[in-house]
Structures are given as structure tokens and as C-alpha cells.
Motif scaffolding. Structure first.
Motif, PDB file in Angstrom:
ATOM      1  N   GLU A  87       6.600 -34.172 -14.311  1.00  0.00           N
ATOM      2  CA  GLU A  87       7.548 -34.393 -15.408  1.00  0.00           C
ATOM      3  C   GLU A  87       8.736 -35.226 -14.933  1.00  0.00           C
ATOM      4  O   GLU A  87       9.401 -35.871 -15.722  1.00  0.00           O
ATOM      5  CB  GLU A  87       8.011 -33.041 -15.985  1.00  0.00           C
ATOM      6  CG  GLU A  87       6.900 -32.349 -16.761  1.00  0.00           C
ATOM      7  CD  GLU A  87       7.221 -30.903 -17.110  1.00  0.00           C
ATOM      8  OE1 GLU A  87       8.284 -30.644 -17.693  1.00  0.00           O
ATOM      9  OE2 GLU A  87       6.406 -30.024 -16.799  1.00  0.00           O
ATOM     10  N   THR A  88       8.971 -35.185 -13.636  1.00  0.00           N
ATOM     11  CA  THR A  88      10.059 -35.969 -13.056  1.00  0.00           C
ATOM     12  C   THR A  88       9.559 -37.316 -12.545  1.00  0.00           C
ATOM     13  O   THR A  88      10.082 -38.368 -12.913  1.00  0.00           O
ATOM     14  CB  THR A  88      10.707 -35.171 -11.912  1.00  0.00           C
ATOM     15  OG1 THR A  88      11.115 -33.912 -12.431  1.00  0.00           O
ATOM     16  CG2 THR A  88      11.900 -35.923 -11.338  1.00  0.00           C
ATOM     17  N   THR A  89       8.524 -37.290 -11.712  1.00  0.00           N
ATOM     18  CA  THR A  89       8.125 -38.536 -11.054  1.00  0.00           C
ATOM     19  C   THR A  89       7.507 -39.526 -12.033  1.00  0.00           C
ATOM     20  O   THR A  89       7.737 -40.741 -11.911  1.00  0.00           O
ATOM     21  CB  THR A  89       7.127 -38.262  -9.910  1.00  0.00           C
ATOM     22  OG1 THR A  89       6.047 -37.455 -10.406  1.00  0.00           O
ATOM     23  CG2 THR A  89       7.808 -37.533  -8.780  1.00  0.00           C
ATOM     24  N   PHE A  90       6.743 -39.032 -13.004  1.00  0.00           N
ATOM     25  CA  PHE A  90       6.170 -39.951 -13.988  1.00  0.00           C
ATOM     26  C   PHE A  90       7.286 -40.558 -14.837  1.00  0.00           C
ATOM     27  O   PHE A  90       7.232 -41.739 -15.211  1.00  0.00           O
ATOM     28  CB  PHE A  90       5.127 -39.240 -14.859  1.00  0.00           C
ATOM     29  CG  PHE A  90       3.781 -39.031 -14.193  1.00  0.00           C
ATOM     30  CD1 PHE A  90       3.683 -38.568 -12.890  1.00  0.00           C
ATOM     31  CD2 PHE A  90       2.596 -39.286 -14.879  1.00  0.00           C
ATOM     32  CE1 PHE A  90       2.454 -38.376 -12.275  1.00  0.00           C
ATOM     33  CE2 PHE A  90       1.355 -39.102 -14.274  1.00  0.00           C
ATOM     34  CZ  PHE A  90       1.273 -38.642 -12.969  1.00  0.00           C
ATOM     35  N   ALA A  91       8.299 -39.749 -15.127  1.00  0.00           N
ATOM     36  CA  ALA A  91       9.445 -40.270 -15.889  1.00  0.00           C
ATOM     37  C   ALA A  91      10.215 -41.300 -15.066  1.00  0.00           C
ATOM     38  O   ALA A  91      10.779 -42.252 -15.627  1.00  0.00           O
ATOM     39  CB  ALA A  91      10.352 -39.119 -16.307  1.00  0.00           C
ATOM     40  N   GLN A  92      10.221 -41.131 -13.738  1.00  0.00           N
ATOM     41  CA  GLN A  92      10.909 -42.119 -12.895  1.00  0.00           C
ATOM     42  C   GLN A  92      10.274 -43.506 -13.034  1.00  0.00           C
ATOM     43  O   GLN A  92      10.968 -44.522 -12.970  1.00  0.00           O
ATOM     44  CB  GLN A  92      10.892 -41.674 -11.423  1.00  0.00           C
ATOM     45  CG  GLN A  92      11.862 -40.551 -11.108  1.00  0.00           C
ATOM     46  CD  GLN A  92      11.822 -40.140  -9.651  1.00  0.00           C
ATOM     47  OE1 GLN A  92      11.265 -39.099  -9.307  1.00  0.00           O
ATOM     48  NE2 GLN A  92      12.391 -40.955  -8.775  1.00  0.00           N
ATOM     49  N   LEU A  93       8.953 -43.536 -13.215  1.00  0.00           N
ATOM     50  CA  LEU A  93       8.288 -44.840 -13.386  1.00  0.00           C
ATOM     51  C   LEU A  93       8.831 -45.550 -14.618  1.00  0.00           C
ATOM     52  O   LEU A  93       9.041 -46.768 -14.616  1.00  0.00           O
ATOM     53  CB  LEU A  93       6.773 -44.647 -13.564  1.00  0.00           C
ATOM     54  CG  LEU A  93       5.976 -44.012 -12.437  1.00  0.00           C
ATOM     55  CD1 LEU A  93       4.491 -43.991 -12.821  1.00  0.00           C
ATOM     56  CD2 LEU A  93       6.172 -44.774 -11.138  1.00  0.00           C
ATOM     57  N   VAL A  94       9.027 -44.764 -15.681  1.00  0.00           N
ATOM     58  CA  VAL A  94       9.504 -45.354 -16.935  1.00  0.00           C
ATOM     59  C   VAL A  94      10.953 -45.775 -16.796  1.00  0.00           C
ATOM     60  O   VAL A  94      11.349 -46.864 -17.224  1.00  0.00           O
ATOM     61  CB  VAL A  94       9.330 -44.343 -18.088  1.00  0.00           C
ATOM     62  CG1 VAL A  94       9.815 -44.944 -19.395  1.00  0.00           C
ATOM     63  CG2 VAL A  94       7.882 -43.893 -18.190  1.00  0.00           C
ATOM     64  N   ALA A  95      11.746 -44.891 -16.176  1.00  0.00           N
ATOM     65  CA  ALA A  95      13.158 -45.213 -15.979  1.00  0.00           C
ATOM     66  C   ALA A  95      13.295 -46.494 -15.157  1.00  0.00           C
ATOM     67  O   ALA A  95      14.142 -47.353 -15.444  1.00  0.00           O
ATOM     68  CB  ALA A  95      13.858 -44.049 -15.280  1.00  0.00           C
ATOM     69  N   ASP A  96      12.440 -46.613 -14.148  1.00  0.00           N
ATOM     70  CA  ASP A  96      12.489 -47.783 -13.287  1.00  0.00           C
ATOM     71  C   ASP A  96      12.142 -49.050 -14.067  1.00  0.00           C
ATOM     72  O   ASP A  96      12.763 -50.095 -13.895  1.00  0.00           O
ATOM     73  CB  ASP A  96      11.494 -47.592 -12.138  1.00  0.00           C
ATOM     74  CG  ASP A  96      11.735 -48.557 -11.003  1.00  0.00           C
ATOM     75  OD1 ASP A  96      12.642 -48.283 -10.206  1.00  0.00           O
ATOM     76  OD2 ASP A  96      11.032 -49.585 -10.948  1.00  0.00           O
ATOM     77  N   ARG A  97      11.168 -48.933 -14.954  1.00  0.00           N
ATOM     78  CA  ARG A  97      10.684 -50.110 -15.674  1.00  0.00           C
ATOM     79  C   ARG A  97      11.656 -50.574 -16.757  1.00  0.00           C
ATOM     80  O   ARG A  97      11.906 -51.753 -16.924  1.00  0.00           O
ATOM     81  CB  ARG A  97       9.322 -49.793 -16.295  1.00  0.00           C
ATOM     82  CG  ARG A  97       8.665 -50.952 -17.012  1.00  0.00           C
ATOM     83  CD  ARG A  97       8.194 -52.036 -16.046  1.00  0.00           C
ATOM     84  NE  ARG A  97       7.031 -51.620 -15.296  1.00  0.00           N
ATOM     85  CZ  ARG A  97       5.775 -51.989 -15.616  1.00  0.00           C
ATOM     86  NH1 ARG A  97       5.556 -52.802 -16.612  1.00  0.00           N
ATOM     87  NH2 ARG A  97       4.759 -51.567 -14.905  1.00  0.00           N
TER      88      ARG A  97
END
Lengths: 162, 265, 781
Positions: free
Chosen positions: C510-520
Motif C-alpha cells: 500500500e506504500t511502495t506501490f503508491a510511491q511509484l505513482v507519487a514518483d511518476r
């Protein structure tokens, strides 16, 4: 079926249950507080740790009837006004949990440990004090770190207040 | 757990009356062994009589070197009693290593002694300290109390109400814990009196439960030092074997723990 | 990287609910009318069922019904299956014996389910389960895999003569034999890999709900892969068609492989719900978990490692017997073959390898993948052999490894794998420096003065994660594809949902997958929600195991994000009358590069949904999906060093330092990766020092609770020194390799190498209990 009354997380509660009902069943099923978990049958894993009359106990090894009249705090009763307790906050900041299943017992254990040692803890003491709590995810590394951080913060806060 | 009926006793006499009225009743104190045993359906008492709230069974009194511990006193309270620590730190240390912190908040000395688990810690202390087991009916010397695996001299409905002993000059307990259960795989309690008397009691290792080791006691009377035990032989044929430790290994542990206890005393 | 982007140590979004008791696990679920199930289980390891008499049980208080194996057979519920076909070297297919969800003819291990009792409470169900009378005719029992292959032993399944499931090989036997014949030195060892119980802290559970109105089933269960569970229960077990079966894996309290498989209990709860007309919940107790959760490991191998005069390995020959227990669990056949023997080259350039693997039925619990799955067995075998060889050859363990390291990539091993990238010496050097290897002699001398025996050991591991591509695993016998899916939904207000086929049971998706989106997109992770674990919400996916969520699951998210980004740029370009190639996305805005023109992210999203002003021909909305099938495995690798002190009087081992130097490629959240390494190391230390499943000769499980199965506790372990280096994986868009299993793979040989170094006796098996170490130390004198 007997009626059992106790104070849980600041509220007086009653429920009917068989005399053979365990305290953890009463908490989970009668009260719907499912944060307290059951991870073993032999009172070793500590997923069920709560506070009874101010002390940490294993709610899987106590009958609800034995606990009648006592004052109970479960994991749901720890955070005040939506703010995480310092131990909960330290577990989050230090990644002291993964799957979360042992976590309520770990947090309740840590709060009791810090109270008894008045925040004066070192790594070896924390590891020894965790004898009654099993975690399969973290290797305990970050749990130990979180408890030490919480103890430091809580005793620091107390020193500052004095 | 099978069906059972719970009673909360208000006094020792109340507890005895309830037990005598029950079919197959059992006393419960902290319940740290009994409740898990009932959960696994290995015990099925018709009635459970709770001793935890009986005021006369609580507390520790130390008078000079005389110690009395109420049977319903928890391991935590024994471990942290300053007056007791001043005269007999060994028993406080022993109590501080029973189970885990949560178990120590509930489990009691009376419950542990009355259950006489072969891997429990307190029976070794009782034997080595030459303690007296006080019941609602009589006083029993520890030497006469522990009679076998989970067996004691207690009669039906008899309740351990307290234990008492004279603090020895030196004492220590050393435990080698089972890596899984953390019960004593071998635990040795040594005590030496000012008159030179020595007692050595072993738990966790004996095929018939806790026992005193006469040869070690004799060696230590002659010379109170760890080295005095080097030539004492421990008979493995009387020791437990299981998947964690065979008798020969336990025999080694008995000697090693005894030496370390003497060194620590 | 932003504060919440790729590479940031972001505290986990999911933590608050776990820390406040608001996690929702299967046993926490409650629905109206729900009743409780207890299983009647075989007390015998091998017996014929003559009769099941539930008449007394059915009359007991609170009992709804008691159902048995004949009834589930009559209702057409199918056999449990193994989903990976392995062929023996003679070309014959593996010999799969029938596994019924409730046994009606024969029970084959203690714990085999025979009947289900449904009652108003767990206690009443258990009371009634004891009253179910099963007449058994006991049969002879075999526990040990090597013995089970011998003539005259009890036979478990008529399909598998001599209890042999398959006799499989890989590599070139004649080349390997030639190398051994011409070697300057051959190291020969026998390696035992002990049987383990996975022990996630949450016991398995299932809640089956049948809705007669819609003829529809819902199953809440403790699964690492709810879609696979639905597929298998539909296609093979005939529980219900996929469109009539919803599987939900809510919060799951750890898995470590044991929650990949579809067990009898969830099938039976669903079936029993229809039969009884009430929702049926079953929760395992810990003893049931020890009896019935798939175990791990249990190999015995003989090894010959051949060296030339320069200490270079010229051949490796391995003969392994793997105990698969009483039945073939879902992926049991793949573990001792393609997940094991394909890793026998380790980090070393070995020209000739041959491995023969025989898998065997015994009267024990089924064995399947447990954290590492085959790769710990390969690593332990290799790294114990390397250590033994170094001692025999009189060279330092580090030197022997350096001489043999693979140094150029890609590297084709003789056992299928094509390693894509790595720098093994970098990890070795990092670990040796962190452990102050050169200072060991002084520390040992100091320990000697205290009467303690100090030892040091290392292990250089490689593993293969993200098993793929699907076509390749299909050609090797896999019954499923091993891709992953993702859908990215941008809502009209710009918040984002990511639906992933991966499943988190502690890994922090829930955190790391969201980090991908935040990064993009430069949006806060709080505006991103990760949805997983529910077949009604999420498109078909393959779940989480084998360290695949990062390398495969995140790659699918990246592919979906690519599509979202492309469409978002088109919309923004249209709104700003710019060329889409000039649009850049930064800090939550879509900007025209080199100008001050910008559209906020949410405004672009709103435009996508109002659809008042979109480019000609563009569909409204902003939601994209992707299925990602990797081009190759990934190859995490590293070096672990363990230092111990052994008390020679008691045999007790204390780990005084543990160093891990891993290469996981790129990392999304270092804090979470470190946590995975810590947990893996603890499980590896558990295997090496504490844990072991024991059956007695009659097939009774002696380690059926925490009283007898030694779980690692906090005071058994030190704090760990972990570090990472990085050779990015060239085969996936994020360059990541996977980190979930490394700790459990690399640590056992490091620990055993250290203990055997300390006591001066190489003959030691896992777990290295105090008694064994004491005996070995004394034998060495």
C-alpha cells in the motif's frame, strides 16, 4: 451462561458467556474488539497481550470469568483522541511491523515494559523482555529499535515535564 | 476446553467448601499452566475454584532472615520484592526468569508448587532452601512435598496457602532453558547455610521430577567451590530424554549449571 | 526522488490500522447467521477408514450438521492437485496420487481431514468433533523419504509404486562424471536440509458464504493469491464457476509461501455453507497449523564437487531425495526441481553440473514452497560444500569463492539459468569489511581467554525471482502463467486507485506501490489507494510469492502508468494547445516545458471525465490496465557473514554479529527492503539454529506446538548489519530484483559455517541445537 462485567478501554461492559469462555474470546466476540489476536494455543506467542489492572497479561490464558470486575485496556484503547500513543508512533517510524498480526500484542507489551523499567531500557533488556512475544516477519530488529526509541522519547518527555 | 463451572473464592475456607461440594474440581490461581492445559482438553475439571482474590494468601513478609510468601503471590511480585531481595536474591532472580513478563504477572508461587511440573523452577528452590510448604491443614517439609511428576503430598481439597524458609547464607539458581518452550531443560538451585550445610536441587532433568543431588551436596560441604563438583558423577540413567536433550546431555548440564550456580552464589 | 517517490524511506500507510487494532483479518470477519467449523482429523499417520459415524455428534448441543468425505465426493467436489507437471528422466509424467478434501477411504498423515462439524460455537463444534466415531484400520507407516524408496516399505498411493513421484534430472551427467574423474581434488559431502513449519503468526482461516438467492459463493480466506485460489477452486475442484465465486483475502498475517496453496479447509467451508445453508467459518489453531500447513525443505543430498589444480570448480554432481509428504501440494513438484537444481551453479562459473532429484511420498504433512523454496536448499548445499572444500584445500573461504566467481554477464549456466547482471565480489568485499573479517583472529583469541569458542562463516548466495516468462515456465510444466496485472484508475478529482494482482501480507504494497505513482505524477501518496485481494474488485492476477511483487507486480503498474501518462499528456496538450511531446509532469502539474503554462493534475483528470473538451476521437475517462510478462527471472545475490560464540560446556551458540550485503538492483523503499532482509535472516537463523519438524516412527508429530517447535525469539537474535549494492536488473522497467527471500536463503550456511569453524568439527546438521553442538564440539577434541 454467566454475566460478566468489566471495564474495557474506559467503559463498563457486560456480556453473557459460558464459564469456559476465554477473555480473548469475550473481547473479540462479545465486544467486537478484534485487534487482540490469537496466534497459538500454548500461551507463548503473545498476540493476545492486553493490560489487566495495569499489567500486561495473556488474554488467551485467562477466563473471562476470572477477569470479571477488572479494568482492561486493549490495543483499541491505547491511542487517545485519535493520536497514536508514542509506542505506536515509534513502531510506525521504525518499521516495527510488517503483517501486523503480532503487532497489538507487541505494542501492549512494549507499553508495559517501558512502564516497569521507567523508560530505562537497553537492547539486551528489551530482547529479554520480549520472551513472551513471537514475531515471524521482522526478525525483531525494528521492534527492538522502536521500543528503545519510544522509551527514550517517553522518559525524555517525563524528564522535560518534571 | 470442556464445560466447567467457575467459582471465585473469598477465603480459604470458602474455597475448601466449594471444592468439597464440587464433583471433579480444581483450584486455579494464576492459571498459567491450568488454563492452557484445559484449552488443549488435557484437563477437564467440573469446577474451577479461583484463589487469586483471597487476601490472606497474598504478600511477602521478611522478618530477620525468616521469609514467608503467600501462595497467591505472583512471580512478578516475588521478583521485585526489595525486602526479599535483601536476604535471598536467588529466589527473586529465579522468579524473574519464569515464563515471560505476562506470565509472571499472573502465575503464582503456590500454583507452581502445587502443580509440580518437572520443568518448573520453584520446586528446585523449595528443595534447596529446605522450605516449608504451608497448607490450610498442616506444614509439609519440601523434602516430603514433591512426590513425582505432577505429584505432591497434597490431599484432596488441600490448599497451599504459603511457603516459608530461612534465608541461606549463599544461594543461586542457574537455568538452561529449553530453546522452544523456555522451561528449564535443566535448572540447579544451590544453597549454603552458615553452618556449612549445602543443598543442591535439580529441576527439568529428572525422570521423576525435581530431586536433590547428594553427591554434589557432599562435595560442596567439603569444599564450596565450582571445582569441587568436577569429579562428581551425575547418573544419566535417572534423567529425562526427549527430542531436545538426551539424558547424557542433561547429565552434563546438571553439572555445568551446578558449577555456575556455585560460582554465582 | 521526491520525499515520497522511488528510493524514499516512506513510513507505511497501512501501519495505522494495524497499530490501532483496526486490521481486518479473516478471523475478524463476522456475517449474520455465521456458524463455526471444526474438522475431525485423523489421529493416525496411515489408516483405512472403515466407517464414519456422526449420529451421536449430530445430536449434541448447538450442532448444525456433520459432513464427511463420502458426501463431498457425491457432490462432485474434485481432488486437490499439483499444478506443475514434471516428467521423470524416462519421459513418464509424475505420479500424482489422489488427495480428497475430506478423506473417505484412506488417511495418509496425522491431521488428514475426515469430516467437518458445523455448530453454533467453536467449543460446541469441538465437543461434537470428539463425538464423531471413525473406525480406522491402521496401516504401516513410513516417515523417512530415503527409506520410503526401499523395497517392502508401506505404499501410500497406488499410482506411485515404491512411493516414487518422479525421478528427474538436469545437466550433463557424462561431462560432469568426466570432470570428477580428472579432478585434482573432489570434495564429497552429505547435506541434510531440515523440515520446517512456516508459522505465519496468523493461522489459516476460511469463511465460506453461500447465497442461495444468487447461487453465489463468497470465500474470505488467508491467501497470498486470491485469484489463483478462485481459478483452482473453479477449474479443478468444481466448487463453483469463476463468475459465481468471489475470493477475498483481506489483511493476511504473514504467509511465507504457506498461504499460496489451496487447502481442503476453504473448499470444504464453501461446500458446507451450501449444504448447511449458513455461513461457515473455520480458524486453525496452532497445533492444526503444525499438522496441516504445508511444510518446507526436507532434502537429503549427496554432493561431489570437483576442483582443478588451481582450485577452480570443474564439475558438480548432486543426488537429492526430496520428501513431499503424503500428497502433492499445489507447487510441490516445482520446488525441488526448477526452483532448486537450476540454482546449483550459485555465484560460480561451473562448466559441468548434473543433478538427479527423486521426490517421494511419506506419511507426513505435504511439503511445498516455504520462503526461498528450493533456493535455500541449493544455497545451503553449495555453500556448505564450498566451506568444506576450502578447509580441505587449505585456502581461505573468501579466496576459494573469489577464484570461482562469475565475472562477466550475461552468463549461461549449465542448468538453464541465464544470469543477467551481478557483481559478486562487490558484495563479498562489502560484507567482509562490515564484519571486520581481518580482525577476527584477535576477537577469537580474546574469546578463547574467556573460555568461549568463536567462529566465523560466510555464504555467497544467488537466487532467481520473478519466475518467468510465462511461455518458458509453461514449457517447463507450469500450469499457470507467471505474469502480473495492474489497473490504474485516475478519478475525476485526480485521486488515484491502483488495482494490483499482487497481494500484500506484510510487504507494504500500500506504500511502495503508491510511491511509484507519487514518483511518476508528483502527487502525494495519500491521494493514491492500492486495492488488492478481492477477485470482485481486481482483475485477474497471480498474487505474491517468490519475491515477485516488485519485479513483476510493480512492473505491471509501471506499464499501466505509462499508458495513463501518455493519455494525460495528450489531454493536457490539448487543453494548453501545446504539442504533447513538450508536456512534462512535475509536482502534480502537467507543464509545457520551457514555459510557465501548466494544468494541475486534478484539472486534467476532471477534463478527462467531463469530456467537454477532449482531443478529437479520444474516449472519455482515464483508466488504464496492463498485464506484464517478464522477459527473464531476476537474480538477486549477496554475501552474508555470521560470527558466533559457542559455549563449549553447554553447546549454546550465541550469534555475536550478522552481516548482510545484498544486491537487489534498484530499491523503491529502503526501509521496507531492510525489514524484508531482517525477517528473512531471522527465518534462516531459525532453520539453522532452532527449528525442525520431528515425527516419531509412527508418524505422530512431536513438534506440534511452540512448546516443542523452537521459534526464533528476540533474545535468540542480534541486531543485523545490512547494506545493499546495486547492479540494476536489465530486464524490467524499474531495474529491481526482489528482496523477500534473500535473508532466508543466504543465512543458514553462513551460520553453520561459523559454528563448525568455532568447534573445529564440520559434521553438524541443522538445527544446530545446543545438544548437537555440544556433542560435535566434544567429538572434535
Amino acid at each position: 451462561m454467566a454475566k460478566v462485567t468489566m471495564t474495557v478501554n474506559g467503559r463498563q461492559v457486560s456480556g453473557h458467556c459460558d464459564d469456559r469462555t476465554l477473555l480473548v474470546q469475550f473481547i473479540r466476540e462479545n465486544l467486537g474488539l478484534t485487534g487482540t489476536h490469537v496466534g497459538c494455543d500454548t500461551s507463548q506467542c503473545g498476540a493476545c497481550v492486553i493490560h489487566m489492572d495495569g499489567k500486561s497479561v495473556k488474554s488467551c490464558s485467562i477466563l473471562a470469568a476470572q477477569a470479571a470486575g477488572s479494568t482492561i485496556t486493549t490495543i483499541e484503547g491505547l491511542a487517545a483522541d485519535g493520536e497514536l500513543h508514542p509506542v505506536q508512533a515509534a513502531f510506525k517510524a521504525n518499521h516495527g511491523l510488517q503483517c501486523g498480526f503480532c503487532t497489538p500484542g507487541m505494542v501492549m507489551t512494549a507499553v508495559d515494559m517501558i512502564r516497569r523499567h521507567q523508560g530505562q531500557l537497553d537492547e539486551a533488556t528489551v530482547r529479554a523482555e520480549l520472551e513472551g512475544n513471537i514475531c515471524r516477519c521482522t526478525g525483531y530488529h525494528n521492534i527492538v529499535k522502536a521500543i528503545l526509541a519510544a522509551a527514550a522519547e517517553m522518559s525524555g518527555a517525563r524528564v522535560a515535564a518534571e | 476446553m470442556y464445560e466447567t463451572q467457575y467459582h471465585r473464592a473469598s477465603s480459604v475456607q470458602d474455597a475448601v467448601s466449594r471444592m468439597e461440594a464440587a464433583g471433579e474440581g480444581k483450584y486455579v490461581s494464576g492459571g498459567m499452566t491450568l488454563i492452557p492445559t484445559m484449552k488443549q482438553r488435557l484437563a477437564a475439571p467440573s469446577d474451577l475454584i479461583d484463589l487469586r482474590h483471597i487476601a490472606e494468601m497474598q504478600g511477602i513478609t521478611v522478618s530477620g532472615r525468616s521469609v514467608r510468601i503467600g501462595a497467591a503471590t505472583t512471580h512478578y511480585d516475588v521478583a521485585s520484592a526489595a525486602a526479599l531481595k535483601a536476604v535471598c536474591p536467588a529466589i527473586c532472580s529465579l522468579a524473574s526468569h519464569i515464563g515471560d513478563p505476562h506470565v509472571r504477572h499472573m502465575g503464582t508461587i503456590g500454583g507452581s508448587i502445587a502443580n509440580n511440573d518437572p520443568a518448573a523452577d520453584y520446586p528446585a528452590a523449595m528443595l534447596a532452601l529446605g522450605a516449608t510448604i504451608v497448607t490450610n491443614k498442616r506444614e509439609i517439609a519440601a523434602d516430603d512435598f514433591f512426590t513425582g511428576l505432577f505429584e505432591t503430598a497434597l490431599e484432596d481439597s488441600e490448599i497451599v496457602t504459603a511457603i516459608s524458609f530461612e534465608a541461606p547464607a549463599k544461594a543461586a539458581y542457574q537455568k538452561f532453558a529449553n530453546p522452544a518452550s523456555r522451561y528449564a531443560m535443566t535448572g540447579v538451585f544451590v544453597a549454603r547455610r552458615d553452618n556449612g550445610d549445602v543443598r543442591v536441587a535439580v529441576t527439568g532433568a529428572g525422570a521423576n521430577g525435581v530431586f536433590r543431588h547428594g553427591d554434589m551436596e557432599a562435595a560442596l560441604v567439603a569444599n564450596w567451590s565450582p571445582d569441587a563438583l568436577s569429579n562428581v558423577s551425575v547418573d544419566a540413567s535417572e534423567l529425562l530424554s526427549d527430542i531436545h536433550a538426551d539424558a547424557a546431555y542433561r547429565a552434563n548440564l546438571v553439572k555445568v549449571m551446578a558449577k555456575r550456580a556455585v560460582a554465582a552464589a | 526522488m521526491g520525499v515520497e517517490g522511488i528510493g524514499a524511506r516512506v513510513a507505511r500507510k497501512e501501519d495505522k490500522r494495524f497499530l490501532t487494532g483496526k486490521g481486518r483479518y479473516t478471523d475478524d470477519m463476522s456475517v449474520p447467521g455465521m456458524k463455526y467449523a471444526v474438522f475431525v482429523r485423523s489421529p493416525h499417520a496411515h489408516a483405512k477408514i472403515l466407517k464414519v459415524d456422526a449420529s451421536a455428534a449430530k445430536d449434541m448441543p448447538g450442532v448444525i450438521d456433520v459432513l464427511d468425505g463420502k458426501q463431498i465426493l457425491a457432490d462432485g467436489i474434485g481432488n486437490l492437485i499439483c499444478g506443475w507437471m514434471i516428467h521423470s528422466k524416462d519421459g513418464s509424467p509424475m505420479k500424482m496420487g489422489a488427495w480428497r478434501p475430506l478423506a473417505h477411504e484412506t488417511v495418509r498423515y496425522v491431521g488428514d481431514a475426515v469430516a467437518i462439524v458445523v455448530a453454533d460455537s467453536v467449543a460446541e463444534a469441538r465437543d461434537a468433533a470428539e463425538a464423531v466415531v471413525v473406525d480406522y484400520q491402521e496401516l504401516p507407516v513410513v516417515i523417512d523419504a530415503s527409506k520410503a524408496l526401499e523395497a517392502g516399505q508401506p505404499q501410500l498411493h497406488p499410482e506411485a509404486p515404491n512411493n516414487l513421484i518422479f525421478d528427474w534430472q538436469i545437466g550433463d551427467e557424462s561431462e560432469t562424471d568426466k570432470a570428477i574423474a580428472t579432478a585434482a581434488h573432489v570434495t564429497e559431502v552429505t547435506i541434510h536440509n531440515n523440515r520446517l513449519s512456516p508459522n505465519p503468526m496468523e493461522p489459516r482461516a476460511a469463511l465460506g458464504i453461500y447465497d442461495a438467492g444468487d447461487d453465489h459463493y463468497t470465500c474470505y480466506t488467508t491467501s497470498q493469491n486470491p485469484h489463483v485460489a478462485r481459478l483452482v477452486m473453479s477449474a479443478f475442484y468444481n466448487v463453483a464457476p469463476e463468475n459465481k465465486l468471489r475470493v477475498i483475502a483481506p489483511d493476511v498475517g504473514g504467509g511465507f509461501g504457506s498461504k499460496i496453496y489451496i487447502y481442503p479447509e476453504e473448499i470444504v467451508c464453501l461446500w458446507a455453507s451450501k449444504r448447511t445453508g449458513v455461513p461457515v467459518k473455520w480458524t486453525s489453531d496452532r497445533t492444526e497449523a503444525f499438522l496441516t500447513d504445508a511444510h518446507g525443505r526436507d532434502h537429503v543430498s549427496t554432493v561431489k564437487m570437483a576442483f582443478d589444480a588451481n582450485n577452480r570448480i570443474i564439475g558438480l554432481k548432486v543426488d537429492t531425495i526430496a520428501n513431499l509428504g503424503a500428497y502433492m501440494s499445489l507447487f510441490s513438484s516445482a520446488v525441488p526441481t526448477y526452483l532448486y537444481a537450476t540454482l546449483l551453479s550459485g555465484q560460480y562459473d561451473i562448466p559441468a553440473i548434473h543433478a538427479n532429484v527423486r521426490t517421494v511420498y511419506t506419511n507426513t504433512a505435504p511439503v511445498d514452497a516455504y520462503r526461498g523454496a528450493g533456493r535455500p536448499e541449493a544455497t545451503y548445499l553449495l555453500e556448505r560444500t564450498m566451506e568444506t572444500a576450502a578447509r580441505e584445500l587449505g585456502v581461505s573461504p573468501a579466496e576459494l569463492r573469489r577464484v570461482n566467481f562469475i565475472r562477466s554477464f550475461p552468463h549461461q549456466t549449465p542448468v538453464i539459468m541465464n544470469y543477467d547482471a551481478g557483481d559478486y565480489e562487490a558484495s563479498l568485499n562489502a560484507a567482509m569489511q562490515a564484519a571486520d573479517w581481518n580482525g577476527f583472529a584477535a576477537r577469537k583469541a580474546e574469546a578463547d581467554r574467556r573460555g568461549m569458542k568463536r567462529g566465523i562463516g560466510m555464504s555467497c548466495y544467488i537466487e532467481a525471482c520473478g519466475i518467468a516468462p510465462s511461455a518458458a515456465v509453461g514449457s517447463l510444466g507450469a500450469g499457470v502463467g507467471l505474469w502480473e496485472s495492474a489497473e490504474v484508475r485516475v478519478n475525476a478529482v485526480g485521486t488515484i486507485e491502483v488495482l494490483t494482482g499482487s497481494h500484500s501480507h506484510g510487504q507494504g504494497h500500500e506504500t511502495t506501490f503508491a510511491q511509484l505513482v507519487a514518483d511518476r505524477f508528483g502527487v502525494p501518496i495519500d491521494s493514491v489507494n492500492i486495492v488488492h485481494g478481492d477477485t470482485d474488485k481486481v482483475q485477474m492476477g497471480m498474487g505474491t510469492y517468490g519475491s515477485r511483487s516488485g519485479a513483476v507486480g510493480m512492473s505491471a503498474v509501471v506499464k499501466a502508468l505509462d499508458k495513463v501518462e501518455a493519455k494525460a499528456k495528450k489531454i493536457a496538450a490539448h487543453l494548453m494547445e501545446a504539442d504533447e511531446s513538450d508536456i512534462v509532469i512535475e509536482n502534480g502539474e502537467l507543464k509545457v516545458a520551457g514555459t510557465d503554462k501548466a494544468v494541475p493534475w486534478f484539472q486534467m483528470a476532471l477534463a478527462a471525465y467531463t469530456a467537454h473538451n477532449l482531443p478529437a476521437g479520444m474516449e472519455p475517462g482515464l483508466k488504464e490496465g496492463a498485464f506484464y510478462d517478464p522477459a527473464n527471472f531476476t537474480f538477486p545475490a549477496g554475501c552474508y557473514i555470521c560470527e558466533v560464540e559457542v559455549d563449549p560446556d553447554t553447546g549454546r551458540t550465541k550469534i555475536v554479529q550478522f552481516v548482510a550485503a545484498d544486491d537487489f538492483g534498484n530499491i523503491i523503499n529502503p526501509m521496507i527492503v531492510e525489514g524484508q532482509v531482517h525477517g528473512g535472516i531471522a527465518q534462516g537463523i531459525g532453520q539453522a539454529l532452532l527449528e525442525g519438524v520431528h515425527y516419531d516412527p509412527s508418524g505422530q508429530l512431536l513438534t506440534a506446538s511452540y512448546m516443542d517447535y523452537a521459534m526464533p525469539r528476540a533474545d535468540d537474535l542480534p541486531s543485523f548489519q545490512v547494506s545493499t549494492s546495486n547492479t540494476p536488473c536489465p530486464n524490467n522497467p524499474l531495474g529491481i530484483k526482489g528482496c523477500g527471500e534473500a535473508g532466508a536463503i543466504g543465512s543458514p550456511p553462513a551460520l553453520i559455517n561459523a559454528i563448525t569453524d568455532a568447534i573445529g568439527n564440520n559434521a553438524l546438521t541443522m538445527p544446530a541445537t545446543p545438544q548437537k553442538v555440544w556433542a560435535a564440539a566434544h567429538a572434535a577434541k
